[in-house]
Write a protein that holds these residues in place. Structure first.
Motif, PDB file in Angstrom:
ATOM      1  N   TRP A   1      36.313 113.881  46.912  1.00 57.37           N
ATOM      2  CA  TRP A   1      37.269 114.713  46.194  1.00 57.37           C
ATOM      3  C   TRP A   1      38.223 113.874  45.342  1.00 57.37           C
ATOM      4  O   TRP A   1      38.495 114.192  44.186  1.00 57.37           O
ATOM      5  CB  TRP A   1      38.058 115.590  47.162  1.00 57.37           C
ATOM      6  CG  TRP A   1      39.236 116.235  46.500  1.00 57.37           C
ATOM      7  CD1 TRP A   1      40.544 116.066  46.801  1.00 57.37           C
ATOM      8  CD2 TRP A   1      39.215 117.128  45.375  1.00 57.37           C
ATOM      9  NE1 TRP A   1      41.340 116.797  45.956  1.00 57.37           N
ATOM     10  CE2 TRP A   1      40.546 117.464  45.064  1.00 57.37           C
ATOM     11  CE3 TRP A   1      38.207 117.686  44.606  1.00 57.37           C
ATOM     12  CZ2 TRP A   1      40.886 118.315  44.026  1.00 57.37           C
ATOM     13  CZ3 TRP A   1      38.553 118.537  43.562  1.00 57.37           C
ATOM     14  CH2 TRP A   1      39.878 118.844  43.287  1.00 57.37           C
ATOM     15  N   GLU A   2      38.752 112.802  45.885  1.00 53.76           N
ATOM     16  CA  GLU A   2      39.697 111.978  45.136  1.00 53.76           C
ATOM     17  C   GLU A   2      39.045 111.378  43.897  1.00 53.76           C
ATOM     18  O   GLU A   2      39.640 111.354  42.818  1.00 53.76           O
ATOM     19  CB  GLU A   2      40.273 110.875  46.028  1.00 53.76           C
ATOM     20  CG  GLU A   2      41.249 111.385  47.075  1.00 53.76           C
ATOM     21  CD  GLU A   2      42.461 112.083  46.486  1.00 53.76           C
ATOM     22  OE1 GLU A   2      42.973 111.626  45.447  1.00 53.76           O
ATOM     23  OE2 GLU A   2      42.890 113.103  47.053  1.00 53.76           O
ATOM     24  N   GLU A   3      37.812 110.868  44.035  1.00 49.06           N
ATOM     25  CA  GLU A   3      37.105 110.298  42.889  1.00 49.06           C
ATOM     26  C   GLU A   3      36.847 111.361  41.817  1.00 49.06           C
ATOM     27  O   GLU A   3      37.055 111.122  40.626  1.00 49.06           O
ATOM     28  CB  GLU A   3      35.774 109.689  43.333  1.00 49.06           C
ATOM     29  CG  GLU A   3      35.915 108.455  44.200  1.00 49.06           C
ATOM     30  CD  GLU A   3      34.596 108.014  44.807  1.00 49.06           C
ATOM     31  OE1 GLU A   3      34.395 106.798  44.919  1.00 49.06           O
ATOM     32  OE2 GLU A   3      33.770 108.878  45.175  1.00 49.06           O
ATOM     33  N   ALA A   4      36.399 112.533  42.261  1.00 52.65           N
ATOM     34  CA  ALA A   4      36.119 113.621  41.314  1.00 52.65           C
ATOM     35  C   ALA A   4      37.394 114.034  40.580  1.00 52.65           C
ATOM     36  O   ALA A   4      37.395 114.227  39.361  1.00 52.65           O
ATOM     37  CB  ALA A   4      35.508 114.812  42.042  1.00 52.65           C
ATOM     38  N   LYS A   5      38.485 114.160  41.323  1.00 54.28           N
ATOM     39  CA  LYS A   5      39.766 114.540  40.722  1.00 54.28           C
ATOM     40  C   LYS A   5      40.205 113.498  39.700  1.00 54.28           C
ATOM     41  O   LYS A   5      40.659 113.845  38.607  1.00 54.28           O
ATOM     42  CB  LYS A   5      40.813 114.716  41.822  1.00 54.28           C
ATOM     43  CG  LYS A   5      42.115 115.306  41.351  1.00 54.28           C
ATOM     44  CD  LYS A   5      43.029 115.698  42.497  1.00 54.28           C
ATOM     45  CE  LYS A   5      43.484 114.476  43.258  1.00 54.28           C
ATOM     46  NZ  LYS A   5      44.527 114.763  44.247  1.00 54.28           N
ATOM     47  N   ASP A   6      40.059 112.217  40.024  1.00 50.86           N
ATOM     48  CA  ASP A   6      40.435 111.158  39.097  1.00 50.86           C
ATOM     49  C   ASP A   6      39.577 111.177  37.834  1.00 50.86           C
ATOM     50  O   ASP A   6      40.075 110.955  36.729  1.00 50.86           O
ATOM     51  CB  ASP A   6      40.327 109.797  39.773  1.00 50.86           C
ATOM     52  CG  ASP A   6      41.434 109.564  40.797  1.00 50.86           C
ATOM     53  OD1 ASP A   6      42.413 110.333  40.798  1.00 50.86           O
ATOM     54  OD2 ASP A   6      41.297 108.616  41.602  1.00 50.86           O
ATOM     55  N   ILE A   7      38.296 111.462  37.991  1.00 52.07           N
ATOM     56  CA  ILE A   7      37.415 111.544  36.822  1.00 52.07           C
ATOM     57  C   ILE A   7      37.801 112.736  35.954  1.00 52.07           C
ATOM     58  O   ILE A   7      37.909 112.626  34.722  1.00 52.07           O
ATOM     59  CB  ILE A   7      35.933 111.650  37.260  1.00 52.07           C
ATOM     60  CG1 ILE A   7      35.495 110.317  37.903  1.00 52.07           C
ATOM     61  CG2 ILE A   7      35.034 112.009  36.090  1.00 52.07           C
ATOM     62  CD1 ILE A   7      34.162 110.405  38.645  1.00 52.07           C
ATOM     63  N   ILE A   8      38.053 113.872  36.576  1.00 50.79           N
ATOM     64  CA  ILE A   8      38.404 115.093  35.834  1.00 50.79           C
ATOM     65  C   ILE A   8      39.719 114.926  35.094  1.00 50.79           C
ATOM     66  O   ILE A   8      39.854 115.346  33.944  1.00 50.79           O
ATOM     67  CB  ILE A   8      38.470 116.306  36.799  1.00 50.79           C
ATOM     68  CG1 ILE A   8      37.058 116.622  37.323  1.00 50.79           C
ATOM     69  CG2 ILE A   8      39.083 117.531  36.123  1.00 50.79           C
ATOM     70  CD1 ILE A   8      37.034 117.575  38.491  1.00 50.79           C
ATOM     71  N   THR A   9      40.697 114.292  35.739  1.00 47.69           N
ATOM     72  CA  THR A   9      42.006 114.131  35.112  1.00 47.69           C
ATOM     73  C   THR A   9      42.073 112.925  34.183  1.00 47.69           C
ATOM     74  O   THR A   9      43.102 112.692  33.551  1.00 47.69           O
ATOM     75  CB  THR A   9      43.114 114.015  36.179  1.00 47.69           C
ATOM     76  OG1 THR A   9      42.831 112.880  37.013  1.00 47.69           O
ATOM     77  CG2 THR A   9      43.214 115.289  37.007  1.00 47.69           C
ATOM     78  N   GLY A  10      40.991 112.166  34.101  1.00 47.12           N
ATOM     79  CA  GLY A  10      40.946 111.040  33.194  1.00 47.12           C
ATOM     80  C   GLY A  10      41.544 109.766  33.745  1.00 47.12           C
ATOM     81  O   GLY A  10      41.717 108.794  33.015  1.00 47.12           O
ATOM     82  N   LYS A  11      41.869 109.759  35.037  1.00 44.07           N
ATOM     83  CA  LYS A  11      42.444 108.558  35.649  1.00 44.07           C
ATOM     84  C   LYS A  11      41.384 107.511  35.961  1.00 44.07           C
ATOM     85  O   LYS A  11      41.695 106.357  36.153  1.00 44.07           O
ATOM     86  CB  LYS A  11      43.195 108.923  36.928  1.00 44.07           C
ATOM     87  CG  LYS A  11      44.418 109.767  36.684  1.00 44.07           C
ATOM     88  CD  LYS A  11      45.106 110.111  37.995  1.00 44.07           C
ATOM     89  CE  LYS A  11      46.296 111.028  37.746  1.00 44.07           C
ATOM     90  NZ  LYS A  11      46.885 111.461  39.008  1.00 44.07           N
ATOM     91  N   LYS A  12      40.143 107.956  35.997  1.00 47.98           N
ATOM     92  CA  LYS A  12      39.046 107.042  36.308  1.00 47.98           C
ATOM     93  C   LYS A  12      37.885 107.378  35.382  1.00 47.98           C
ATOM     94  O   LYS A  12      37.570 108.533  35.155  1.00 47.98           O
ATOM     95  CB  LYS A  12      38.613 107.220  37.766  1.00 47.98           C
ATOM     96  CG  LYS A  12      37.460 106.339  38.185  1.00 47.98           C
ATOM     97  CD  LYS A  12      37.121 106.575  39.641  1.00 47.98           C
ATOM     98  CE  LYS A  12      35.939 105.732  40.062  1.00 47.98           C
ATOM     99  NZ  LYS A  12      35.577 105.971  41.453  1.00 47.98           N
TER     100      LYS A  12
END
Length: 80
Positions: A67-78
């Motif tokens: 979840w954290e990785e997906a959220k970071d990808i979606i928000t552009g943090k990763k």
């Protein structure tokens, strides 16, 4: 709030509402009361695609994310 109180309050809202609220409440009530007998059958191609994706996931060929990785990808943090 009890059901009778909710019902009375809703009647007050309806009695004093404008057309926009009436249409919204009508659409909500209509959708809620319609039969939910939506049947969908997957095609042979759909099932084939699911099987291919599953095989890739199980073999490690495709990447999965928590979840954290997906959220970071979606928000552009990763970036991928």
């Amino acid at each position: 709030m009890q059901t009778t109180q909710i019902r009375q309050k809703l009647h007050q809202y309806i009695d004093n509402s404008d057309e926009k609220l009436l249409k919204l409440m009508f659409a909500l009530a209509k959708e809620y009361n319609e039969d939910d007998d939506f049947d969908y059958e997957f095609t042979t191609e759909d099932i084939k695609e699911f099987d291919e994706r599953r095989a890739k996931r199980l073999s490690g060929e495709s990447k999965t994310y928590n979840w954290e990785e997906a959220k970071d990808i979606i928000t552009g943090k990763k970036m991928l």
